[in-house]
Design a protein around this motif. Structure first.
Motif, PDB file in Angstrom:
ATOM      1  N   SER A 102      54.149  20.666 -18.142  1.00  0.00           N
ATOM      2  CA  SER A 102      52.870  21.134 -17.625  1.00  0.00           C
ATOM      3  C   SER A 102      52.980  21.244 -16.106  1.00  0.00           C
ATOM      4  N   GLU A 103      52.198  22.135 -15.527  1.00  0.00           N
ATOM      5  CA  GLU A 103      52.279  22.334 -14.081  1.00  0.00           C
ATOM      6  C   GLU A 103      51.874  21.089 -13.287  1.00  0.00           C
ATOM      7  N   ASP A 104      51.247  20.098 -13.944  1.00  0.00           N
ATOM      8  CA  ASP A 104      50.880  18.863 -13.259  1.00  0.00           C
ATOM      9  C   ASP A 104      51.938  17.767 -13.411  1.00  0.00           C
ATOM     10  N   ALA A 105      53.067  18.077 -14.039  1.00  0.00           N
ATOM     11  CA  ALA A 105      54.113  17.063 -14.255  1.00  0.00           C
ATOM     12  C   ALA A 105      54.775  16.677 -12.936  1.00  0.00           C
ATOM     13  N   ASP A 114      70.812  13.562  -3.723  1.00  0.00           N
ATOM     14  CA  ASP A 114      69.613  13.548  -2.890  1.00  0.00           C
ATOM     15  C   ASP A 114      68.467  12.851  -3.616  1.00  0.00           C
ATOM     16  N   ILE A 115      68.244  13.203  -4.880  1.00  0.00           N
ATOM     17  CA  ILE A 115      67.151  12.617  -5.650  1.00  0.00           C
ATOM     18  C   ILE A 115      67.363  11.131  -5.874  1.00  0.00           C
ATOM     19  N   THR A 168      59.648  22.633  -8.569  1.00  0.00           N
ATOM     20  CA  THR A 168      60.902  22.179  -7.966  1.00  0.00           C
ATOM     21  C   THR A 168      61.888  21.754  -9.042  1.00  0.00           C
ATOM     22  N   ALA A 169      61.395  21.046 -10.049  1.00  0.00           N
ATOM     23  CA  ALA A 169      62.252  20.615 -11.153  1.00  0.00           C
ATOM     24  C   ALA A 169      62.839  21.810 -11.899  1.00  0.00           C
ATOM     25  N   LEU A 170      62.024  22.837 -12.095  1.00  0.00           N
ATOM     26  CA  LEU A 170      62.507  24.042 -12.767  1.00  0.00           C
ATOM     27  C   LEU A 170      63.596  24.716 -11.942  1.00  0.00           C
ATOM     28  N   ASN A 171      63.368  24.846 -10.650  1.00  0.00           N
ATOM     29  CA  ASN A 171      64.348  25.492  -9.772  1.00  0.00           C
ATOM     30  C   ASN A 171      65.655  24.710  -9.696  1.00  0.00           C
ATOM     31  N   ALA A 172      65.571  23.391  -9.929  1.00  0.00           N
ATOM     32  CA  ALA A 172      66.768  22.544  -9.898  1.00  0.00           C
ATOM     33  C   ALA A 172      67.485  22.513 -11.237  1.00  0.00           C
ATOM     34  N   GLY A 173      66.911  23.160 -12.252  1.00  0.00           N
ATOM     35  CA  GLY A 173      67.521  23.150 -13.573  1.00  0.00           C
ATOM     36  C   GLY A 173      67.265  21.872 -14.349  1.00  0.00           C
TER      37      GLY A 173
END
Length: 272
Positions: free
Chosen positions: A126-129, A158-159, A171-176
């Protein structure tokens, strides 16, 4: 039969729902044992072709239950080996299952829960995750070191080394790290839609293809690397770091919320 989770089967899809909303679905020993029992049921049921895990209430899960650990005060190599092996094995059930696994995530998805989401074949958020691996900030190690296998080494370091715990869904999506971002409150609906679609495919073909996909990582030595990382975490936890002792002492004296505030203030000062 279950107290900490809900388990249900609808057609060819099994659902595991973390169900301690008052504790943000924190993963204590009982919850992990129940997850394993539910996975046993799903995997042994020939009608079930896909497994979906989600959380009730405001979040997917805050991760491994620090309050339970604070109360139990585990110590010694044997006790910590039992704790960490259960944590690790429960997470890897989702990676190793012959049946596809899907995580439907909303709200907080931290530490051990984040690792479960990483272990699933598909993660719908969800977009609020909000995702994170904050363990090092309070002197703990990483139980299931999956992150470097699903994103770049630079991103993983980094994380983990900075203890990030505010990674938004985009951000999570862009990081795979996740597969899809969907509108708020649509994470489970979309996850079940995906599950029902996969369930239509010949299960032998699906299981064989998942095995082939996982074999890519096995050739690179993933399972061995994860076990080595688990041994390192055992060495960290069984001895106990000063940072974790200080965190737990504050949590016992003033509560977990105060301990987290102390942790955050400590790192905020260093970044001024």
């Amino acid at each position: 039969m279950f107290n900490s989770i809900l388990y249900q089967v609808d057609g060819m899809v099994a659902q595991i729902i973390l169900n301690k909303p008052d504790r943000l679905n924190a993963l204590d020993k009982q919850t992990l044992l129940e997850i394993n029992d539910a996975m046993n049921q799903a995997e042994s049921n020939e009608d079930v072709r896909v497994i979906v895990i989600s959380g009730s209430g405001r979040a997917f899960s805050s991760g491994f239950d620090l309050k339970a650990q604070m109360d139990a005060r585990p110590s010694g190599e044997k006790i910590w080996r039992e704790i960490l092996d259960l944590d690790f094995d429960s997470t890897m059930r989702f990676w190793n299952s012959l049946k596809p696994t899907i995580a439907a995530v909303h709200g907080a998805c931290m530490a051990g829960a984040f690792e479960i989401a990483l272990a699933c074949d598909i993660t719908v958020a969800s977009e609020d995750a909000i995702f994170g691996e904050p363990e090092l900030k309070f002197g703990a190690g990483i139980v299931t070191m999956l992150l470097p296998w699903v994103t770049s080494p630079k991103r993983a370091k980094d994380i983990i080394l900075t203890g990030q715990d505010r990674i938004d869904a985009t951000t999570a999506l862009n990081a795979g790290i996740i597969s899809r971002v969907v509108a708020k409150d649509q994470h489970l609906t979309v996850a079940l839609q995906i599950a029902r679609g996969i369930a239509l495919v010949d299960p032998v073909v699906v299981a064989s293809t998942k095995k082939a996909l996982n074999e890519t990582y096995e050739i690179q030595g993933m399972q061995k690397a994860l076990k080595n990382a688990l041994d390192i975490d055992h060495a960290i936890e069984s001895v106990g770091s000063p940072d974790k002792k200080a965190f737990m002492d504050i949590a016992r004296e003033r509560g977990m919320r105060e301990a987290i505030a102390w942790r955050d203030a400590r790192f905020a000062k260093a970044q001024v």
